[in-house]
Write an enzyme that holds these catalytic residues in place. Structure first.
Site, PDB file in Angstrom:
ATOM      1  CD  GLU A 158     -19.990  22.733 -36.171  1.00  0.00           C
ATOM      2  OE1 GLU A 158     -19.699  21.837 -36.979  1.00  0.00           O
ATOM      3  OE2 GLU A 158     -19.254  23.055 -35.210  1.00  0.00           O
ATOM      4  CE1 TYR A 167     -13.954   9.751 -30.106  1.00  0.00           C
ATOM      5  CE2 TYR A 167     -15.837   8.462 -30.851  1.00  0.00           C
ATOM      6  CZ  TYR A 167     -15.304   9.457 -30.066  1.00  0.00           C
ATOM      7  OH  TYR A 167     -16.123  10.180 -29.224  1.00  0.00           O
ATOM      8  CB  CYS A 192     -13.606  17.219 -29.038  1.00  0.00           C
ATOM      9  SG  CYS A 192     -14.284  18.323 -27.794  1.00  0.00           S
ATOM     10  CG  HIS A 193     -18.650  19.883 -31.501  1.00  0.00           C
ATOM     11  ND1 HIS A 193     -17.621  20.799 -31.328  1.00  0.00           N
ATOM     12  CD2 HIS A 193     -19.308  20.266 -32.623  1.00  0.00           C
ATOM     13  CE1 HIS A 193     -17.675  21.696 -32.306  1.00  0.00           C
ATOM     14  NE2 HIS A 193     -18.684  21.386 -33.100  1.00  0.00           N
ATOM     15  CG  ASN A 202     -10.495  19.620 -26.980  1.00  0.00           C
ATOM     16  OD1 ASN A 202      -9.634  20.471 -26.765  1.00  0.00           O
ATOM     17  ND2 ASN A 202     -11.497  19.815 -27.821  1.00  0.00           N
TER      18      ASN A 202
END
Length: 160
Positions: free
Chosen positions: A155, A96, A128-129, A120
Site C-alpha cells: 500500500e 487499537y 486488519c493489517h 477477522n
C-alpha cells in the site's frame, strides 16, 4: 465454494457461502473454523472469480478499494470492529485505541478490539493489517507479522 490463488503473501484460499465472501485464509490451510464443510472447489464461481480479480489488482497496486459482498461470521462486537476496519483508508493505519474510540469506547477496550481484529475471517479485504500498536509498531497479525509488513509495504509503494 472455494478457490485458491497465489499472492505476494503466499497461497490464499477464498471461501464463499450464499453468494458472499466468508473467508480468506492464509496457507497452510486448516479445516473449516466453524466445523462446517467449505464445499467444493469452484474457480469459476462468480463471487470467487470477482474476489480473485480484485485481489490480483490490489496486489498489482491497481486497486485501493474492494467492492465485494461480505458475510463475516462473528459476534456483534466482532462485526462492529470489522466494520470499523473498513473505515481505515488504503495506505493508512490506526491503533487499537483509535478503533475503540471510533466505536465509542475508551482505550480500555483496546485489548477487546485486538482480539476481534485477530479473528477477522476476511483479511486483506477487511484490512486488519492496517491496525498497529499505539506507539506505531507492528503488533500481532493472524497471518504473521511478515505478511502484515508486506501488505503495508504494498500500500505504501502504491502511494509514492
Amino acid at each position: 465454494m472455494w478457490t485458491l490463488m497465489d499472492s505476494p503473501v503466499g497461497e490464499l484460499r477464498i471461501v464463499e457461502r450464499g453468494g458472499k465472501l466468508t473467508a480468506i485464509e492464509f496457507a497452510p490451510f486448516r479445516a473449516s473454523t466453524d466445523g462446517r464443510p467449505i464445499g467444493e472447489r469452484d474457480d469459476d464461481h462468480p463471487v470467487l472469480a470477482r474476489a480473485v480479480g480484485q485481489l490480483t489488482a490490489y496486489f498489482a497496486r491497481d486497486l485501493k478499494e474492494f467492492d465485494l459482498p461480505l458475510a463475516p461470521q462473528g459476534s456483534d462486537f466482532q462485526r462492529r470492529v470489522w466494520d470499523a476496519l473498513l473505515g481505515i483508508g488504503y495506505g493508512e493505519t490506526a491503533s487499537y485505541g483509535e478503533i475503540a474510540h471510533r466505536l465509542g469506547m475508551t482505550n480500555a477496550a483496546s485489548r477487546a478490539v485486538g482480539l476481534a481484529n485477530g479473528r477477522n475471517p476476511i483479511p486483506i479485504v477487511i484490512p486488519c493489517h492496517r491496525v498497529i500498536g499505539a506507539n506505531g509498531t507492528l503488533t500481532g497479525y493472524a497471518g504473521g507479522l511478515e505478511r502484515k509488513q508486506t501488505l503495508l509495504e504494498i500500500e505504501q509503494d502504491a502511494l509514492f
